[in-house]
Design a protein around this motif. Structure first.
Motif, short mmCIF file in Angstrom:
data_model
loop_
_atom_site.label_atom_id
_atom_site.label_comp_id
_atom_site.label_asym_id
_atom_site.label_seq_id
_atom_site.Cartn_x
_atom_site.Cartn_y
_atom_site.Cartn_z
N ILE A 1 19.51 28.77 54.17
CA ILE A 1 20.02 29.35 55.41
C ILE A 1 19.60 30.82 55.53
O ILE A 1 19.15 31.28 56.59
CB ILE A 1 21.56 29.23 55.45
CG1 ILE A 1 21.95 27.75 55.61
CG2 ILE A 1 22.15 30.05 56.59
CD1 ILE A 1 23.45 27.51 55.52
N LEU A 2 19.71 31.55 54.42
CA LEU A 2 19.32 32.95 54.46
C LEU A 2 17.82 33.11 54.70
O LEU A 2 17.38 34.02 55.43
CB LEU A 2 19.72 33.64 53.15
CG LEU A 2 21.23 33.80 52.92
CD1 LEU A 2 21.48 34.39 51.55
CD2 LEU A 2 21.85 34.66 54.00
N ALA A 3 17.01 32.20 54.07
CA ALA A 3 15.56 32.26 54.30
C ALA A 3 15.24 31.99 55.76
O ALA A 3 14.40 32.66 56.38
CB ALA A 3 14.85 31.26 53.40
N ALA A 4 15.92 30.97 56.34
CA ALA A 4 15.70 30.67 57.76
C ALA A 4 16.11 31.84 58.64
O ALA A 4 15.44 32.18 59.63
CB ALA A 4 16.47 29.40 58.14
N GLU A 5 17.27 32.46 58.27
CA GLU A 5 17.70 33.62 59.04
C GLU A 5 16.67 34.75 58.95
O GLU A 5 16.38 35.44 59.93
CB GLU A 5 19.06 34.10 58.52
CG GLU A 5 20.22 33.17 58.83
CD GLU A 5 20.56 33.18 60.30
OE1 GLU A 5 20.21 34.17 60.98
OE2 GLU A 5 21.17 32.21 60.78
N GLY A 6 16.11 34.93 57.72
CA GLY A 6 15.08 35.96 57.57
C GLY A 6 13.84 35.67 58.39
O GLY A 6 13.28 36.57 59.04
N GLU A 7 13.39 34.40 58.36
CA GLU A 7 12.22 34.04 59.16
C GLU A 7 12.49 34.21 60.65
O GLU A 7 11.63 34.66 61.41
CB GLU A 7 11.82 32.59 58.85
CG GLU A 7 11.29 32.40 57.42
CD GLU A 7 10.98 30.95 57.13
OE1 GLU A 7 11.23 30.11 58.03
OE2 GLU A 7 10.50 30.65 56.02
N LYS A 8 13.70 33.85 61.05
CA LYS A 8 14.07 34.00 62.46
C LYS A 8 14.04 35.48 62.86
O LYS A 8 13.51 35.84 63.92
CB LYS A 8 15.47 33.42 62.69
CG LYS A 8 15.98 33.59 64.10
CD LYS A 8 17.38 33.02 64.23
CE LYS A 8 17.93 33.26 65.62
NZ LYS A 8 19.31 32.74 65.75
N GLU A 9 14.61 36.33 61.97
CA GLU A 9 14.63 37.75 62.27
C GLU A 9 13.21 38.32 62.29
O GLU A 9 12.86 39.15 63.16
CB GLU A 9 15.48 38.47 61.22
CG GLU A 9 15.67 39.95 61.44
CD GLU A 9 16.50 40.26 62.67
OE1 GLU A 9 16.40 41.39 63.18
OE2 GLU A 9 17.23 39.34 63.13
N ALA A 10 12.36 37.86 61.32
CA ALA A 10 10.97 38.34 61.29
C ALA A 10 10.21 37.92 62.55
O ALA A 10 9.44 38.70 63.14
CB ALA A 10 10.27 37.81 60.04
N ALA A 11 10.41 36.64 62.98
CA ALA A 11 9.76 36.17 64.20
C ALA A 11 10.22 36.95 65.42
O ALA A 11 9.42 37.29 66.31
CB ALA A 11 10.03 34.68 64.39
N PHE A 12 11.55 37.24 65.44
CA PHE A 12 12.07 38.02 66.56
C PHE A 12 11.45 39.42 66.59
O PHE A 12 11.05 39.93 67.64
CB PHE A 12 13.59 38.10 66.44
CG PHE A 12 14.23 38.95 67.50
CD1 PHE A 12 14.40 38.47 68.79
CD2 PHE A 12 14.67 40.23 67.20
CE1 PHE A 12 14.99 39.25 69.76
CE2 PHE A 12 15.26 41.01 68.16
CZ PHE A 12 15.43 40.52 69.45
N ARG A 13 11.34 40.02 65.38
CA ARG A 13 10.74 41.36 65.32
C ARG A 13 9.26 41.32 65.73
O ARG A 13 8.78 42.21 66.45
CB ARG A 13 10.85 41.89 63.88
CG ARG A 13 12.28 42.06 63.38
CD ARG A 13 12.93 43.26 63.99
NE ARG A 13 14.26 43.46 63.43
CZ ARG A 13 15.07 44.45 63.77
NH1 ARG A 13 14.67 45.30 64.69
NH2 ARG A 13 16.26 44.58 63.23
N ALA A 14 8.53 40.28 65.26
CA ALA A 14 7.12 40.16 65.61
C ALA A 14 6.95 39.96 67.12
O ALA A 14 6.06 40.55 67.76
CB ALA A 14 6.48 39.01 64.84
N ALA A 15 7.82 39.10 67.69
CA ALA A 15 7.74 38.88 69.14
C ALA A 15 8.05 40.15 69.90
O ALA A 15 7.40 40.48 70.91
CB ALA A 15 8.71 37.76 69.54
N GLU A 16 9.05 40.90 69.38
CA GLU A 16 9.39 42.15 70.05
C GLU A 16 8.22 43.15 69.96
O GLU A 16 7.93 43.87 70.93
CB GLU A 16 10.64 42.74 69.40
CG GLU A 16 11.17 43.98 70.11
CD GLU A 16 12.45 44.48 69.46
OE1 GLU A 16 12.78 44.00 68.37
OE2 GLU A 16 13.11 45.35 70.06
#
Length: 317
Positions: free
Chosen positions: A209-224
């Protein structure tokens, strides 16, 4: 002759005095009989009796007494033979009843207790007889006390001292206890492994779950970041378009030169290209660079002019 008579008189006087004066010690009561029939009971202290008419019948101990019950073999409800012994605490409350209602008080009480021990234990299983000693004592006390009440006796306590099953039963019980303990140990081990597996699975779940949360946050940052880069690119394009619309061709040269250099950089950094041979017009690039210089020069001139205007003081008319 006279001396002998005097001696006889003295002896008779002593005997009469001994029969006349009676001292009952503390903790005892004596029964008084007249010609062999019970008349009354003497309490502790000094008493006077008419000699040869009233005599002492029984000397009863009124203190609480202890009676050991000898061991005997008893067959339980499940046909197990056990050896049982005990101890009884009793007290005489009525001296006359204890003296005349039963011939031998201790023997009668002992026989009654032993019989009731066989009766009570015979109605119980071996496991019950070994684990419910308080219940056995309570049943025995109730039955024996009711039976001895007409004798003027109060049974205060009955305690079973030991219940000893045969040796083979003891060994069998030891093996059973050992097997039960091993069973509980195995259950505890299995429960420990189960809890460890659950905790491990929970840890892995939390890690995923934490890894998925990290990937989600990284994707959000990359998209931003891409969004901001696109906004900057759009803003730069708009500014170049505005400069071209105002007649400044150098802005277009700057835009084209920038894209041209970026394209060359991408081709040079390609891992599949070891050597780059492309026809390049040097004059075109130099012209674009010259346009960039002119654009920068114009921008600097405009900034200086605006600064001069802000610094010029107003004229006084």
């Amino acid at each position: 002759m006279g001396q002998l008579f005097a001696l006889v008189v003295i002896v008779v006087a002593v005997i009469v005095l001994a029969k006349l004066v009676r001292i009952v010690p503390q903790g005892y009561e004596w029964t008084v009989e007249r010609f062999g029939r019970y008349t009354r009971t003497l309490s502790p202290g000094l008493h006077f009796l008419v000699p040869f008419i009233y005599t002492i019948g029984r000397k009863m101990n009124m203190m609480e007494q202890v009676l050991d019950v000898p061991s005997q073999d008893v067959i339980t409800k499940d046909n197990a033979v056990v050896r049982v012994d005990g101890v009884v605490f009793y007290q005489v409350l009525d001296a006359s009843k204890a003296a005349y209602e039963v011939a031998n008080l201790e023997q009668a009480a002992l026989a009654l207790i032993m019989t009731n021990i066989r009766t009570v234990l015979g109605s119980m299983d071996l496991d019950e007889s070994l684990s419910q000693r308080d219940a056995i004592n309570a049943k025995l006390l109730k039955v024996v006390d009711e039976a001895t009440h007409p004798w003027g006796v109060k049974v205060n306590r009955i305690e079973i001292k030991d219940i000893a099953p045969p040796r083979d039963l003891v060994d069998s019980m030891a093996r059973q206890m050992k097997a039960e303990r091993e069973k509980r140990a195995n259950i505890l081990d299995a429960e420990g492994f189960r809890q460890a597996a659950i905790l491990k699975a929970e840890g892995e779940k939390q890690s995923v779950i934490l890894a998925a949360e990290g990937e989600k946050e990284a994707a959000f940052r990359a998209a931003e970041a891409r969004e901001r880069s696109a906004e900057a690119e759009a803003k730069a394009t708009a500014m170049v378009s505005e400069a071209i619309a105002n007649g400044n061709v150098n802005a277009l040269n700057y835009f084209v030169a920038t894209k041209y250099v970026e394209a060359l950089k991408e081709m040079a950094n390609s891992p599949n290209q070891k050597m780059l041979l492309l026809p390049v017009e040097s004059s075109g690039i130099l012209g674009s660079l010259a346009g960039i210089a002119e654009l920068a020069k114009d921008s600097l001139s405009q900034q200086q002019a605006s600064t001069t205007v802000r610094r010029t003081p107003p004229s006084i008319s």
